[in-house]
Design an enzyme around this catalytic site. Structure first.
Site, PDB file in Angstrom:
ATOM      1  CB  CYS A 143       4.104 -51.866 -12.683  1.00 51.95           C
ATOM      2  SG  CYS A 143       5.572 -51.208 -11.896  1.00 51.95           S
ATOM      3  CG  HIS A 198       2.537 -55.357 -10.412  1.00 47.70           C
ATOM      4  ND1 HIS A 198       3.747 -55.824 -10.867  1.00 47.70           N
ATOM      5  CD2 HIS A 198       2.762 -54.108  -9.926  1.00 47.70           C
ATOM      6  CE1 HIS A 198       4.662 -54.892 -10.657  1.00 47.70           C
ATOM      7  NE2 HIS A 198       4.096 -53.850 -10.083  1.00 47.70           N
ATOM      8  CG  ASN A 203       7.496 -53.788  -8.496  1.00 45.64           C
ATOM      9  OD1 ASN A 203       7.406 -54.219  -9.641  1.00 45.64           O
ATOM     10  ND2 ASN A 203       6.838 -52.721  -8.080  1.00 45.64           N
TER      11      ASN A 203
HETATM   12  N1  COA Z   1      13.554 -49.457   5.822  1.00 47.56           N
HETATM   13  C1  COA Z   1      13.223 -49.082   7.042  1.00 47.56           C
HETATM   14  N2  COA Z   1      12.312 -48.140   7.336  1.00 47.56           N
HETATM   15  C2  COA Z   1      11.695 -47.563   6.286  1.00 47.56           C
HETATM   16  C3  COA Z   1      11.997 -47.911   4.966  1.00 47.56           C
HETATM   17  C4  COA Z   1      12.958 -48.902   4.750  1.00 47.56           C
HETATM   18  N3  COA Z   1      13.296 -49.309   3.516  1.00 47.56           N
HETATM   19  N4  COA Z   1      11.207 -47.176   4.152  1.00 47.56           N
HETATM   20  C5  COA Z   1      10.461 -46.397   4.921  1.00 47.56           C
HETATM   21  N5  COA Z   1      10.755 -46.625   6.219  1.00 47.56           N
HETATM   22  C6  COA Z   1      10.159 -45.991   7.401  1.00 47.56           C
HETATM   23  C7  COA Z   1       9.567 -44.649   7.073  1.00 47.56           C
HETATM   24  O1  COA Z   1      10.565 -43.657   7.136  1.00 47.56           O
HETATM   25  C8  COA Z   1       8.540 -44.485   8.154  1.00 47.56           C
HETATM   26  O2  COA Z   1       9.158 -44.072   9.327  1.00 47.56           O
HETATM   27  P1  COA Z   1       8.456 -42.955  10.262  1.00 47.56           P
HETATM   28  O3  COA Z   1       7.163 -43.571  10.678  1.00 47.56           O
HETATM   29  O4  COA Z   1       9.461 -42.780  11.332  1.00 47.56           O
HETATM   30  O5  COA Z   1       8.284 -41.780   9.358  1.00 47.56           O
HETATM   31  C9  COA Z   1       8.051 -45.909   8.393  1.00 47.56           C
HETATM   32  O6  COA Z   1       9.064 -46.780   7.851  1.00 47.56           O
HETATM   33  C10 COA Z   1       6.728 -46.201   7.728  1.00 47.56           C
HETATM   34  O7  COA Z   1       6.770 -45.712   6.401  1.00 47.56           O
HETATM   35  P2  COA Z   1       5.544 -45.804   5.447  1.00 47.56           P
HETATM   36  O8  COA Z   1       5.886 -45.156   4.153  1.00 47.56           O
HETATM   37  O9  COA Z   1       4.285 -45.397   6.128  1.00 47.56           O
HETATM   38  O10 COA Z   1       5.476 -47.382   5.271  1.00 47.56           O
HETATM   39  P3  COA Z   1       4.393 -48.219   4.539  1.00 47.56           P
HETATM   40  O11 COA Z   1       3.826 -49.196   5.462  1.00 47.56           O
HETATM   41  O12 COA Z   1       3.465 -47.355   3.743  1.00 47.56           O
HETATM   42  O13 COA Z   1       5.269 -49.030   3.498  1.00 47.56           O
HETATM   43  C11 COA Z   1       5.890 -49.040   1.202  1.00 47.56           C
HETATM   44  C12 COA Z   1       6.029 -48.338   2.536  1.00 47.56           C
HETATM   45  C13 COA Z   1       6.697 -48.296   0.165  1.00 47.56           C
HETATM   46  C14 COA Z   1       6.395 -50.460   1.336  1.00 47.56           C
HETATM   47  C15 COA Z   1       4.389 -49.063   0.806  1.00 47.56           C
HETATM   48  O14 COA Z   1       3.848 -47.775   0.941  1.00 47.56           O
HETATM   49  C16 COA Z   1       4.165 -49.534  -0.591  1.00 47.56           C
HETATM   50  O15 COA Z   1       4.429 -50.662  -0.917  1.00 47.56           O
HETATM   51  N6  COA Z   1       3.602 -48.682  -1.457  1.00 47.56           N
HETATM   52  C17 COA Z   1       3.363 -49.042  -2.820  1.00 47.56           C
HETATM   53  C18 COA Z   1       4.642 -48.998  -3.578  1.00 47.56           C
HETATM   54  C19 COA Z   1       4.558 -49.687  -4.900  1.00 47.56           C
HETATM   55  O16 COA Z   1       3.905 -50.659  -5.069  1.00 47.56           O
HETATM   56  N7  COA Z   1       5.297 -49.140  -5.864  1.00 47.56           N
HETATM   57  C20 COA Z   1       5.445 -49.710  -7.143  1.00 47.56           C
HETATM   58  C21 COA Z   1       4.238 -49.533  -7.960  1.00 47.56           C
HETATM   59  S1  COA Z   1       4.332 -50.404  -9.448  1.00 47.56           S
END
Ligand code: COA
Length: 310
Positions: free
Chosen positions: A112, A235, A265
């Site tokens: 990215c 980004h 993204n």
């Molecule tokens: N729909 C519904 N629930 C979801 C889900 C989805 N698509 N994805 C995860 N969950 C759930 C998880 O299972 C978790 O449930 P639990 O608490 O029962 O275990 C809960 O939501 C919270 O998950 P968590 O991973 O802590 O959420 P978060 O607030 O960290 O958000 C992301 C997850 C992926 C959105 C976030 O971590 C993120 O954006 N990270 C960076 C990713 C990124 O930028 N990647 C590309 C880089 S170039």
């Protein structure tokens, strides 16, 4: 004289995949996706459209905007982690399709942050007087490496391409400072095996810190302060990560590019797509101080502080 951006273009596929559509595919919901990521919909390329096709459309628009012919290009750099084939590179495919006969061509792999790496590579060739015009493209068909059964990643990504034509610009304008970086020890948090595999929380923590730190570094390196910044193009990975950078720079909401809602993204394409769209919307004007900042798998990152205009 500095290297700068002479023209910008973008392409996104027509097909829209909404959060509601995703509810039918994986165990997720619109409310979760919107509040945790800021994404409402994303574009998905059809079976006949690959990364090189989207790159071509964005490149044609950028060349037109720059008023430069493909034959004048000295180099083509394509940032992508989803090339049509391992080789020939997307940049070579693009060279043929554009008829950019004298252009050297290579792909850049920095996930990215690839577009930032591409722009800074182009800057070296331009400012050393080796090359006059360089085309830099970010293009991704992430839908082909997305595991549509994995809700952790399936909700985040989209397809698209963005392009810029670079060359020397007038005194005081162009790229004022940059920072590129990598931390291979974090590679395990975000990689592609068959599909994209991601430890969202680890990437999130890294991104919040890196995006804000790198933005501050390039502003300082340019001899400017936060108050001088007119527009931020982060980004487009997650609205919460983007907001953290904006708040660190104390910028009002309208001074940050925000296309994540519509496109998700798009990896290396996200910054040039956002640039093209915000430029067209009149949000970026000549002599504005613009900060671009990205991060990605690798882990990699990059930031640029520039004064807009030819
Ligand atoms: N729909 C519904 N629930 C979801 C889900 C989805 N698509 N994805 C995860 N969950 C759930 C998880 O299972 C978790 O449930 P639990 O608490 O029962 O275990 C809960 O939501 C919270 O998950 P968590 O991973 O802590 O959420 P978060 O607030 O960290 O958000 C992301 C997850 C992926 C959105 C976030 O971590 C993120 O954006 N990270 C960076 C990713 C990124 O930028 N990647 C590309 C880089 S170039």
């Amino acid at each position: 004289m500095n290297a700068g951006i002479l023209g910008v273009g973008k392409y996104v596929p027509e097909k829209v995949l909404t959060n509601q559509d995703l509810e039918e595919i994986v165990d997720t919901n619109d409310e979760w996706i919107r509040t945790r990521t800021g994404i409402e919909e994303r574009r998905i390329a059809d079976d006949h459209t690959d990364s090189s096709d989207m790159a071509y459309e964005a490149a044609v628009e950028a060349l037109k905007h720059a008023n430069i012919k493909a034959e004048e290009l000295d180099m083509i750099l394509v940032a992508t982690v989803t090339p049509d084939h391992p080789f020939p590179s997307v940049s070579c495919m693009l060279q043929e399709r554009l008829g950019a006969k004298k252009a050297a061509a290579m792909d850049v792999s920095a996930a990215c942050a690839g577009f930032m790496y591409g722009v800074i590579t182009a800057k070296q060739f331009i400012e050393s007087n080796a090359y006059k015009y360089v085309l830099v493209v970010g293009t991704e068909k992430l839908s082909k490496v997305t595991d549509w059964n994995d809700r952790n990643t399936a909700v985040l990504f989209g397809d698209g391409a963005g392009a810029v034509v670079m060359g020397k610009v007038s005194e005081g304008r162009g790229i004022l400072s940059f920072e590129l970086g990598a931390d291979g020890t974090g590679g395990k948090h975000l990689y592609q095996d068959e599909y994209i595999i991601m430890n969202g929380r680890e990437v999130f923590k890294f991104a919040v810190r890196q995006m804000a730190d790198s933005s501050v570094h390039v502003i300082e390196q340019a001899g400017l302060t936060k108050d001088d910044v007119d527009f931020l193009i982060p980004h487009q990975a997650n609205i919460r990560i983007m907001e953290a950078s904006r708040q660190r720079l104390a910028l009002p909401e309208e001074k940050m590019a925000k296309t994540i809602r519509k496109y998700g993204n798009t990896s290396s394409a996200s910054i040039p797509i956002a640039m093209a769209e915000e430029l067209q919307a009149g949000k970026i004007k000549d002599d504005d101080v613009v900060v671009m900042v990205g991060f990605g798998g690798g882990l990699t990152w990059g930031a640029i502080c520039m004064r807009w205009g030819r």
